[in-house]
Scaffold this motif. Structure first.
Motif, PDB file in Angstrom:
ATOM      1  N   PRO A  17      50.413   2.774  34.935  1.00 48.28           N
ATOM      2  CA  PRO A  17      51.297   3.675  35.914  1.00 48.28           C
ATOM      3  C   PRO A  17      50.167   3.625  37.438  1.00 48.28           C
ATOM      4  CG  PRO A  17      51.134   5.246  34.615  1.00 48.28           C
ATOM      5  CD  PRO A  17      50.673   3.232  33.643  1.00 48.28           C
ATOM      6  N   VAL A  18      49.384   3.506  37.149  1.00 51.70           N
ATOM      7  CA  VAL A  18      48.533   2.919  38.753  1.00 51.70           C
ATOM      8  C   VAL A  18      49.013   1.924  39.679  1.00 51.70           C
ATOM      9  CG1 VAL A  18      45.645   1.746  38.968  1.00 51.70           C
ATOM     10  CG2 VAL A  18      46.180   3.691  37.475  1.00 51.70           C
ATOM     11  N   ALA A  19      49.358   0.718  38.368  1.00 52.98           N
ATOM     12  CA  ALA A  19      49.668  -1.094  39.404  1.00 52.98           C
ATOM     13  C   ALA A  19      51.671  -0.208  40.001  1.00 52.98           C
ATOM     14  CB  ALA A  19      49.917  -1.943  38.598  1.00 52.98           C
ATOM     15  N   MET A  20      52.323   0.904  39.188  1.00 48.12           N
ATOM     16  CA  MET A  20      53.509   0.821  39.583  1.00 48.12           C
ATOM     17  C   MET A  20      53.383   1.836  40.584  1.00 48.12           C
ATOM     18  SD  MET A  20      56.162   0.429  39.293  1.00 48.12           S
ATOM     19  CE  MET A  20      56.905   0.616  37.952  1.00 48.12           C
ATOM     20  N   ALA A  21      52.314   2.482  41.187  1.00 46.49           N
ATOM     21  CA  ALA A  21      52.014   3.175  42.266  1.00 46.49           C
ATOM     22  C   ALA A  21      51.875   2.721  43.511  1.00 46.49           C
ATOM     23  CB  ALA A  21      51.110   4.041  42.372  1.00 46.49           C
ATOM     24  N   MET A  22      51.598   1.476  42.922  1.00 52.07           N
ATOM     25  CA  MET A  22      50.659   0.554  44.274  1.00 52.07           C
ATOM     26  C   MET A  22      52.183  -0.249  44.501  1.00 52.07           C
ATOM     27  SD  MET A  22      48.324  -2.390  44.270  1.00 52.07           S
ATOM     28  CE  MET A  22      47.102  -1.176  44.458  1.00 52.07           C
ATOM     29  N   ALA A  23      53.079  -0.730  43.329  1.00 52.47           N
ATOM     30  CA  ALA A  23      54.302  -1.748  43.534  1.00 52.47           C
ATOM     31  C   ALA A  23      55.287  -0.882  43.935  1.00 52.47           C
ATOM     32  CB  ALA A  23      54.729  -1.982  42.004  1.00 52.47           C
ATOM     33  N   MET A  24      55.781   0.334  43.864  1.00 54.48           N
ATOM     34  CA  MET A  24      57.100   1.391  44.402  1.00 54.48           C
ATOM     35  C   MET A  24      57.157   0.652  45.925  1.00 54.48           C
ATOM     36  SD  MET A  24      57.502   4.796  41.609  1.00 54.48           S
ATOM     37  CE  MET A  24      58.488   4.263  40.478  1.00 54.48           C
ATOM     38  N   PRO A  25      56.249   1.527  46.721  1.00 56.26           N
ATOM     39  CA  PRO A  25      56.057   1.022  47.915  1.00 56.26           C
ATOM     40  C   PRO A  25      56.662  -0.301  48.784  1.00 56.26           C
ATOM     41  CG  PRO A  25      54.399   1.987  46.975  1.00 56.26           C
ATOM     42  CD  PRO A  25      54.464   1.878  46.456  1.00 56.26           C
ATOM     43  N   LYS A  26      56.607  -1.236  47.842  1.00 60.68           N
ATOM     44  CA  LYS A  26      56.924  -2.717  47.989  1.00 60.68           C
ATOM     45  C   LYS A  26      58.319  -3.148  48.091  1.00 60.68           C
ATOM     46  CE  LYS A  26      52.592  -4.685  46.685  1.00 60.68           C
ATOM     47  NZ  LYS A  26      52.036  -5.074  48.693  1.00 60.68           N
ATOM     48  N   ILE A  27      59.242  -1.734  47.347  1.00 62.33           N
ATOM     49  CA  ILE A  27      60.829  -2.238  47.018  1.00 62.33           C
ATOM     50  C   ILE A  27      61.122  -1.617  48.820  1.00 62.33           C
ATOM     51  CG2 ILE A  27      62.386  -1.016  45.637  1.00 62.33           C
ATOM     52  CD1 ILE A  27      60.695  -0.886  43.287  1.00 62.33           C
ATOM     53  N   ALA A  28      61.554  -2.239  49.231  1.00 63.09           N
ATOM     54  CA  ALA A  28      62.212  -2.357  50.078  1.00 63.09           C
ATOM     55  C   ALA A  28      64.552  -1.874  50.434  1.00 63.09           C
ATOM     56  CB  ALA A  28      62.360  -3.015  51.351  1.00 63.09           C
ATOM     57  N   ASP A  29      64.263  -2.890  49.634  1.00 62.08           N
ATOM     58  CA  ASP A  29      66.219  -2.920  49.508  1.00 62.08           C
ATOM     59  C   ASP A  29      65.948  -3.147  47.431  1.00 62.08           C
ATOM     60  OD1 ASP A  29      68.712  -3.615  48.885  1.00 62.08           O
ATOM     61  OD2 ASP A  29      68.893  -5.941  50.601  1.00 62.08           O
ATOM     62  N   PRO A  30      66.138  -2.422  46.862  1.00 58.76           N
ATOM     63  CA  PRO A  30      66.259  -2.530  45.309  1.00 58.76           C
ATOM     64  C   PRO A  30      67.472  -3.683  45.135  1.00 58.76           C
ATOM     65  CG  PRO A  30      66.591  -0.251  46.174  1.00 58.76           C
ATOM     66  CD  PRO A  30      66.776  -1.030  47.309  1.00 58.76           C
ATOM     67  N   ARG A  31      68.353  -3.794  45.572  1.00 55.94           N
ATOM     68  CA  ARG A  31      69.769  -4.635  45.173  1.00 55.94           C
ATOM     69  C   ARG A  31      69.054  -6.504  45.457  1.00 55.94           C
ATOM     70  NH1 ARG A  31      72.991  -2.506  41.151  1.00 55.94           N
ATOM     71  NH2 ARG A  31      73.483  -0.463  41.798  1.00 55.94           N
ATOM     72  N   ASN A  32      68.007  -6.489  46.285  1.00 55.58           N
ATOM     73  CA  ASN A  32      67.802  -7.785  46.689  1.00 55.58           C
ATOM     74  C   ASN A  32      66.145  -7.796  45.540  1.00 55.58           C
ATOM     75  OD1 ASN A  32      67.878  -9.947  47.466  1.00 55.58           O
ATOM     76  ND2 ASN A  32      67.581  -9.753  50.146  1.00 55.58           N
ATOM     77  N   THR A  33      65.315  -7.206  44.906  1.00 56.65           N
ATOM     78  CA  THR A  33      64.006  -7.382  44.582  1.00 56.65           C
ATOM     79  C   THR A  33      64.444  -7.205  43.425  1.00 56.65           C
ATOM     80  OG1 THR A  33      63.256  -5.634  46.149  1.00 56.65           O
ATOM     81  CG2 THR A  33      62.746  -6.091  44.467  1.00 56.65           C
ATOM     82  N   VAL A  34      62.684  -8.353  42.698  1.00 54.64           N
ATOM     83  CA  VAL A  34      63.686  -8.531  41.215  1.00 54.64           C
ATOM     84  C   VAL A  34      61.640  -8.124  40.922  1.00 54.64           C
ATOM     85  CG1 VAL A  34      62.834 -11.357  41.645  1.00 54.64           C
ATOM     86  CG2 VAL A  34      63.195  -9.970  39.591  1.00 54.64           C
ATOM     87  N   MET A  35      61.109  -7.672  39.815  1.00 52.37           N
ATOM     88  CA  MET A  35      60.030  -6.893  39.604  1.00 52.37           C
ATOM     89  C   MET A  35      59.894  -7.101  37.754  1.00 52.37           C
ATOM     90  SD  MET A  35      58.098  -3.404  39.174  1.00 52.37           S
ATOM     91  CE  MET A  35      58.184  -3.068  41.207  1.00 52.37           C
ATOM     92  N   VAL A  36      58.513  -8.616  38.038  1.00 51.63           N
ATOM     93  CA  VAL A  36      57.845  -9.281  36.689  1.00 51.63           C
ATOM     94  C   VAL A  36      57.155  -8.001  35.640  1.00 51.63           C
ATOM     95  CG1 VAL A  36      57.778 -11.563  35.843  1.00 51.63           C
ATOM     96  CG2 VAL A  36      59.745 -11.356  37.557  1.00 51.63           C
TER      97      VAL A  36
END
Length: 476
Positions: free
Chosen positions: A383-402
């Motif tokens: 959850p700590v990593a997810m909290a840092m990763a979520m704000p990086k999502i600007a355009d969900p349809r144009n984003t891939v998260m590995v």
């Protein structure tokens, strides 16, 4: 030759082979010599005209072949089934000769002993393991040793919803299940040898450090111990890590270049230039204009191929679990992220985490610097990593998260899965990648594995080419 003499020859050859194989078993399970077996084996080799060095465990196969070049061809594909096996007796002693060479190879690779290991000993074992791979019909890898990077069995494959593999791919660490198991065994033996080295003393001596061959096991040890190194030792450690990173990067870069380039955007009209002309379709569509009298095809419309691909920059967010069990996947995926970061129209972000999260995006183009900034070990707090990763999502349809992890969280974290589920439902392409340790065995928490299957995002494991293809199709 009479029937009785035929049986005598067969029995004699069988007995000579047995002597060699009994010695092999005895030395594998007990390092102490058995005088009777040693004497009998020496006599067999003498009869065959083979060098006594075949019985000396301190002599590497590389050294043996340098002294006796005629043996090099014998070791190649030594343990692959013969193309034309017959039931005739072996009057020439070819099978006994083969047994002597096989025994030498197996002892050198699998009888690693105990106690301290020198840099020379490790390098010799790595080359012997390379000869062993070649004897099985494979390739020896760089510098005669095991192939680096994927040689630890750390590939990736996509499972379907029922847990079945989405196909196997050849290559080091790929192939059949037995190939992967063998790669894991060899990686485990190498890891044991590395752990028995006085690595700090070796690194402090430039001459000894130059004898080291970079491998996943060695890099893992260097990453774990880097905070205790300084001066010459630290410089040599960094040089070894850099060599390994460059070798793996070269392999992965080739895989990225050879992977498919993604789907064509058919919403964009084709560009009407000659290189895009679809000749076959143009002829087919204009066949109605064929004039049989003058034998001519009159073309009133040209057809062009669509070649347009993604124009909007895609965002790739890589989240890497840096706990101790994740070293292999972390190294490979960190290098892979740097390769994609070098592609046009791809915006790559990199996050590493254990109980804390670290944004490594400023160094994503240099995997060497990324690895030096990671700290292996600790627990998992997704959850700590997810909290840092979520704000990086600007355009969900144009984003891939590995997300690279074994997903063994402190509390089998429902909060982490809730975050992943929210990201997936927002339109982000979510790709979970399971751990692959230095022994070649991947392990993912069963609870998370099932949750991902239910979500329609099954865990990737096995061969890394599968992840390369997944990313290339999305990003291209």
């Amino acid at each position: 030759m009479s029937e009785n003499s035929h049986d005598t020859v067969t029995s004699a050859e069988r007995n000579r082979r047995q002597v060699l194989y009994w010695r092999l078993l005895a030395r594998l399970f007990d390092s102490d010599e058995q005088p009777a077996l040693e004497t009998a084996s020496a006599a067999v080799l003498d009869d065959l005209g083979l060098p006594a060095a075949l019985l000396d465990p301190s002599v590497s196969v590389d050294t043996l072949v340098q002294r006796f070049p005629e043996l090099a061809a014998d070791f190649q594909a030594l343990m692959t089934p013969p193309e034309h096996a017959t039931g005739e007796s072996d009057t020439s002693g070819a099978e006994v000769r083969r047994a002597a060479l096989v025994s030498k190879l197996l002892l050198n690779v699998f009888a690693t002993g105990t106690g301290e290991v020198t840099a020379t000993r490790l390098a010799a074992w790595q080359k012997d393991a390379g000869w062993f791979r070649q004897a099985l019909g494979g390739t020896r890898g760089p510098e005669g040793g095991p192939a680096h990077g994927n040689g630890d069995g750390n590939g990736l494959r996509r499972e379907d919803g029922n847990g079945r593999s989405g196909g196997r791919e050849s290559g080091v660490g790929g192939g059949t299940e037995s190939d992967r198991e063998l790669a894991g065994v060899l990686a485990g033996l190498e890891a044991d040898l590395v752990s028995r080295m006085r690595l700090r003393e070796v690194l402090a001596d430039p001459a000894l450090a130059r004898q080291l061959t970079p491998s996943m096991s060695l890099v893992e040890q260097l990453l774990r111990d880097k905070s205790n190194l300084s001066g010459v030792a630290l410089a040599n450690a960094k040089a070894l890590i850099r060599r390994f990173v460059d070798e793996v990067a070269e392999v992965l870069r080739t895989q990225v270049e050879n992977a498919g380039a993604g789907v064509i955007d058919r919403s964009v009209p084709p560009k009407r230039v000659f290189r895009n002309l679809d000749v076959e379709r143009t002829i087919w569509k204009n066949l109605v204009n064929w004039n049989p009298e003058d034998q001519r095809l009159y073309v009133d419309r040209l057809y062009y191929r669509r070649t347009a691909r993604r124009t909007t920059p895609a965002r790739l967010i890589v989240v890497v679990d840096q706990s101790g069990s994740m070293v292999d996947s972390m190294v490979n995926c960190t290098i892979l992220a740097s390769i994609f970061a070098g592609l046009p129209k791809v915006d790559v972000h990199l996050i590493a985490y254990d109980t804390r999260a670290l944004d490594l995006t400023p160094w994503v183009h240099d995997p060497f610097e990324v690895l030096l900034r990671t700290k292996l070990g600790g627990g998992n707090d997704g959850p700590v990593a997810m909290a840092m990763a979520m704000p990086k999502i600007a355009d969900p349809r144009n984003t891939v998260m590995v997300w690279i992890s074994d997903f063994y969280e402190f509390d089998r974290s429902q909060p982490l899965f809730d975050g992943i589920q929210a990201v997936h439902r927002s339109g982000v392409r979510f790709i979970p990648v399971g751990s692959v340790n230095s022994g070649g065995q991947q392990s993912v928490d069963p609870w998370f594995r099932q949750k991902f299957k239910d979500l329609g995002t099954p865990v990737i494991s096995g061969h890394i080419r599968k992840l390369v293809l997944e990313l290339k199709n999305f990003l291209a």
